[in-house]
Design an enzyme around this catalytic site. Structure first.
Site, PDB file in Angstrom:
ATOM      1  N   HIS A   1       0.859  -1.201   0.000  1.00  0.00           N
ATOM      2  CA  HIS A   1       0.000   0.000   0.000  1.00  0.00           C
ATOM      3  C   HIS A   1       0.892   1.246   0.000  1.00  0.00           C
ATOM      4  O   HIS A   1       1.825   1.330   0.789  1.00  0.00           O
ATOM      5  CB  HIS A   1      -0.928   0.020   1.221  1.00  0.00           C
ATOM      6  CG  HIS A   1      -1.982   1.073   1.112  1.00  0.00           C
ATOM      7  ND1 HIS A   1      -1.710   2.409   1.308  1.00  0.00           N
ATOM      8  CD2 HIS A   1      -3.283   1.008   0.766  1.00  0.00           C
ATOM      9  CE1 HIS A   1      -2.802   3.115   1.111  1.00  0.00           C
ATOM     10  NE2 HIS A   1      -3.780   2.294   0.778  1.00  0.00           N
TER      11      HIS A   1
ATOM     12  N   PHE B   1     -10.550  -7.456  14.830  1.00  0.00           N
ATOM     13  CA  PHE B   1     -10.463  -6.150  15.492  1.00  0.00           C
ATOM     14  C   PHE B   1     -11.826  -5.465  15.405  1.00  0.00           C
ATOM     15  O   PHE B   1     -12.268  -5.110  14.308  1.00  0.00           O
ATOM     16  CB  PHE B   1      -9.375  -5.304  14.815  1.00  0.00           C
ATOM     17  CG  PHE B   1      -8.187  -6.114  14.434  1.00  0.00           C
ATOM     18  CD1 PHE B   1      -7.794  -6.245  13.110  1.00  0.00           C
ATOM     19  CD2 PHE B   1      -7.474  -6.821  15.393  1.00  0.00           C
ATOM     20  CE1 PHE B   1      -6.722  -7.029  12.754  1.00  0.00           C
ATOM     21  CE2 PHE B   1      -6.395  -7.625  15.047  1.00  0.00           C
ATOM     22  CZ  PHE B   1      -6.016  -7.719  13.721  1.00  0.00           C
TER      23      PHE B   1
ATOM     24  N   ASP C   1     -14.085  -3.063  14.989  1.00  0.00           N
ATOM     25  CA  ASP C   1     -14.224  -1.665  14.547  1.00  0.00           C
ATOM     26  C   ASP C   1     -15.657  -1.435  14.090  1.00  0.00           C
ATOM     27  O   ASP C   1     -16.571  -2.149  14.487  1.00  0.00           O
ATOM     28  CB  ASP C   1     -13.237  -1.416  13.400  1.00  0.00           C
ATOM     29  CG  ASP C   1     -13.679  -2.127  12.121  1.00  0.00           C
ATOM     30  OD1 ASP C   1     -13.565  -1.547  11.035  1.00  0.00           O
ATOM     31  OD2 ASP C   1     -14.177  -3.259  12.238  1.00  0.00           O
TER      32      ASP C   1
ATOM     33  N   ASP D   1      -9.843 -10.811   9.005  1.00  0.00           N
ATOM     34  CA  ASP D   1     -10.187  -9.411   9.316  1.00  0.00           C
ATOM     35  C   ASP D   1      -9.642  -8.468   8.254  1.00  0.00           C
ATOM     36  O   ASP D   1     -10.375  -7.632   7.698  1.00  0.00           O
ATOM     37  CB  ASP D   1      -9.624  -9.022  10.688  1.00  0.00           C
ATOM     38  CG  ASP D   1      -9.896  -7.552  10.979  1.00  0.00           C
ATOM     39  OD1 ASP D   1      -9.207  -6.687  10.389  1.00  0.00           O
ATOM     40  OD2 ASP D   1     -10.826  -7.259  11.740  1.00  0.00           O
TER      41      ASP D   1
ATOM     42  N   ASP E   1     -10.571  -4.736   3.938  1.00  0.00           N
ATOM     43  CA  ASP E   1     -10.239  -4.289   2.569  1.00  0.00           C
ATOM     44  C   ASP E   1     -11.462  -4.464   1.669  1.00  0.00           C
ATOM     45  O   ASP E   1     -11.785  -3.595   0.854  1.00  0.00           O
ATOM     46  CB  ASP E   1      -9.056  -5.098   2.012  1.00  0.00           C
ATOM     47  CG  ASP E   1      -7.746  -4.716   2.701  1.00  0.00           C
ATOM     48  OD1 ASP E   1      -6.794  -5.509   2.628  1.00  0.00           O
ATOM     49  OD2 ASP E   1      -7.678  -3.622   3.303  1.00  0.00           O
TER      50      ASP E   1
HETATM   51  N1  LIG Z   1     -11.113  -4.466  11.785  1.00  0.00           N
HETATM   52  C1  LIG Z   1     -10.266  -3.601  11.219  1.00  0.00           C
HETATM   53  N2  LIG Z   1     -10.435  -2.286  11.455  1.00  0.00           N
HETATM   54  C2  LIG Z   1      -9.569  -1.429  10.860  1.00  0.00           C
HETATM   55  C3  LIG Z   1      -8.519  -1.843  10.037  1.00  0.00           C
HETATM   56  C4  LIG Z   1      -7.851  -0.658   9.637  1.00  0.00           C
HETATM   57  C5  LIG Z   1      -6.664  -0.508   8.760  1.00  0.00           C
HETATM   58  N3  LIG Z   1      -5.812  -1.655   8.769  1.00  0.00           N
HETATM   59  C6  LIG Z   1      -5.314  -2.012   7.490  1.00  0.00           C
HETATM   60  C7  LIG Z   1      -4.575  -0.879   6.949  1.00  0.00           C
HETATM   61  C8  LIG Z   1      -3.261  -1.178   6.808  1.00  0.00           C
HETATM   62  C9  LIG Z   1      -3.095  -2.583   6.861  1.00  0.00           C
HETATM   63  O1  LIG Z   1      -3.120  -3.023   5.523  1.00  0.00           O
HETATM   64  C10 LIG Z   1      -4.310  -3.119   7.558  1.00  0.00           C
HETATM   65  O2  LIG Z   1      -4.826  -4.151   6.818  1.00  0.00           O
HETATM   66  C11 LIG Z   1      -8.516   0.415  10.209  1.00  0.00           C
HETATM   67  N4  LIG Z   1      -9.534  -0.084  10.924  1.00  0.00           N
HETATM   68  C12 LIG Z   1     -10.609   0.616  11.604  1.00  0.00           C
HETATM   69  O3  LIG Z   1     -11.590   0.901  10.599  1.00  0.00           O
HETATM   70  C13 LIG Z   1     -12.234   2.141  10.919  1.00  0.00           C
HETATM   71  C14 LIG Z   1     -11.869   3.129   9.829  1.00  0.00           C
HETATM   72  O4  LIG Z   1     -12.700   2.882   8.723  1.00  0.00           O
HETATM   73  P1  LIG Z   1     -12.912   4.106   7.666  1.00  0.00           P
HETATM   74  O5  LIG Z   1     -13.561   5.229   8.492  1.00  0.00           O
HETATM   75  O6  LIG Z   1     -13.801   3.517   6.592  1.00  0.00           O
HETATM   76  O7  LIG Z   1     -11.534   4.484   7.155  1.00  0.00           O
HETATM   77  C15 LIG Z   1     -11.664   2.585  12.263  1.00  0.00           C
HETATM   78  O8  LIG Z   1     -12.425   2.011  13.311  1.00  0.00           O
HETATM   79  C16 LIG Z   1     -10.284   1.944  12.225  1.00  0.00           C
HETATM   80  O9  LIG Z   1      -9.766   1.766  13.527  1.00  0.00           O
HETATM   81  C17 LIG Z   1      -8.355  -3.238   9.806  1.00  0.00           C
HETATM   82  O10 LIG Z   1      -7.460  -3.730   9.094  1.00  0.00           O
HETATM   83  N5  LIG Z   1      -9.262  -4.070  10.417  1.00  0.00           N
END
Ligand SMILES: Nc1nc2c(c(CN[C@H]3C=C[C@H](O)[C@@H]3O)cn2[C@@H]2O[C@H](COP(=O)(O)O)[C@@H](O)[C@H]2O)c(=O)[nH]1
Length: 346
Positions: free
Chosen positions: A61, A249, A251, A319, A324
């Site tokens: 990324h 996680f 979220d 997750d 993604d």
């Molecule tokens: N369950 C879970 N929640 C995750 C992530 C990530 C980023 N991780 C990826 C990025 C780099 C690596 O490639 C990781 O794969 C952010 N969040 C949560 O999402 C919400 C933001 O959403 P929006 O407002 O639409 O951008 C917020 O609660 C944030 O804390 C994840 O991976 N899993």
């Protein structure tokens, strides 16, 4: 306010999973339909195989660190310390956004872009000695809150300032200003890192009360070890022998994808609330049920994948894939409402 800490009898991820199952069994307004789990498992198996999903894509990324080194460790800790509540009720073109290298980022990615931009401007926001004492004005400059071009202040600006001071102080006072030093003391155990992080930093202590029982979610402490594991591809600082214990996680984005795949269902009254308003105070039973059932749904998918012979797909990969998927298919997700909670926990 975090509740009295849950007893430290088991590993933190085990406490999260036990909490998720406890809540899922007692939920009135959220459920994990078995039919949906089977459908989601089939879909994920097929798509993850097709896209050969693995940790190797993490560094690809444009905003993620390209080299798995000591500065990547500090960058990941900083990002996951601020990785919460990017949601906004504003339409897309009025949301907080950051443009970097001609690309515009919103939500979680806007945070990464703002941090990377600051580093290019000579403010190494990933250095705890910098963010432990960063002033409000300096942070406003990082997020350009005073720029008339910027449509909206980054959500929860004051909370982000407070979190930076809280975590920065601890790192400077106890770990010579480097998260890598805390990591070293955990000797390759993801569970030890999660336990130490929730112990040292109150803003990571994602614990709540549900029907009188203390429950743990530990979303940001677990995504912290997951991002380290992904960045280092399971080697060096990311060589966590117990990474497979880490849960999903909790979220507000992944529940959308789980709902889309039929692995999560809401009661009519909850759906009505989410569609009409969506706002829920931190610790509200509905918020806790959505988050806990999301964790439990991913665990059920993981167990089904194992039963189908997919031994190498853990909850972290499911997750990351689901998150993604939700981001890449925003159109398909837009009819699935999310809960809106102002929280530093996720
Ligand atoms: N369950 C879970 N929640 C995750 C992530 C990530 C980023 N991780 C990826 C990025 C780099 C690596 O490639 C990781 O794969 C952010 N969040 C949560 O999402 C919400 C933001 O959403 P929006 O407002 O639409 O951008 C917020 O609660 C944030 O804390 C994840 O991976 N899993």
């Amino acid at each position: 306010m975090p509740v009295a800490s849950t007893p430290r009898t088991t590993t933190p991820s085990k406490r999260v999973l036990d909490s998720a199952q406890f809540i899922s069994r007692r939920s009135h307004d959220v459920s994990v339909p078995t039919k949906g789990i089977l459908h989601a498992t089939k879909e994920i198996q097929h798509r993850m195989k097709q896209s050969n999903y693995s940790t190797s894509s993490w560094k690809s990324h444009p905003l993620n660190p390209k080299t798995a080194d000591s500065s990547a460790i500090e960058w990941i800790f900083l990002i996951d310390a601020l990785n919460f509540s990017f949601w906004t009720s504003r339409p897309t073109n009025e949301q907080y956004a950051v443009t970097l290298d001609e690309k515009t980022y919103r939500g979680y990615w806007s945070l990464c872009a703002a941090v990377n931009r600051a580093q290019r401007e000579g403010v190494d926001l990933a250095d705890a000695r910098v963010y432990a004492r960063i002033s409000e004005d300096e942070l406003r400059q990082v997020f350009r809150t005073d720029d008339p071009q910027v449509q909206e202040e980054i959500p929860m600006f004051q909370e982000r300032l407070h979190v930076l001071h809280e975590v920065g102080r601890v790192l400077v006072d106890k770990y010579q200003g480097r998260f890598a030093n805390l990591l070293k003391e955990c000797h390759g155990s993801a569970q030890a890192v999660v336990e130490r992080v929730v112990g040292e930093f109150p803003c990571f202590r994602d614990e709540h009360l549900y029907r009188g029982k203390s429950v743990a979610m530990y979303k940001r402490a677990q995504i912290l070890v997951a991002d380290l594991w992904a960045c280092f591809e399971g080697c060096g600082a990311g060589a966590f022998k117990d990474i497979d214990q880490v849960t999903m996680f909790a979220d507000y984005r992944v529940p959308q994808a789980l709902y889309h795949f039929g692995a999560l269902r809401y009661s009519p009254r909850l759906m009505k609330h989410l569609r009409e308003d969506g706002k829920l105070p931190s610790g509200h039973p509905w918020e806790v049920e959505i988050r806990a059932n999301s964790i439990w749904a991913v665990e059920c998918i993981r167990r089904q994948l194992q039963a189908d012979g997919c031994k190498d797909i853990n909850a972290v990969l499911i997750d990351f894939y689901m998150w993604d998927y939700a981001k890449d298919n925003a159109e398909a997700m837009q009819d699935i409402p999310i809960h809106l909670t102002r929280s530093v926990f996720y």
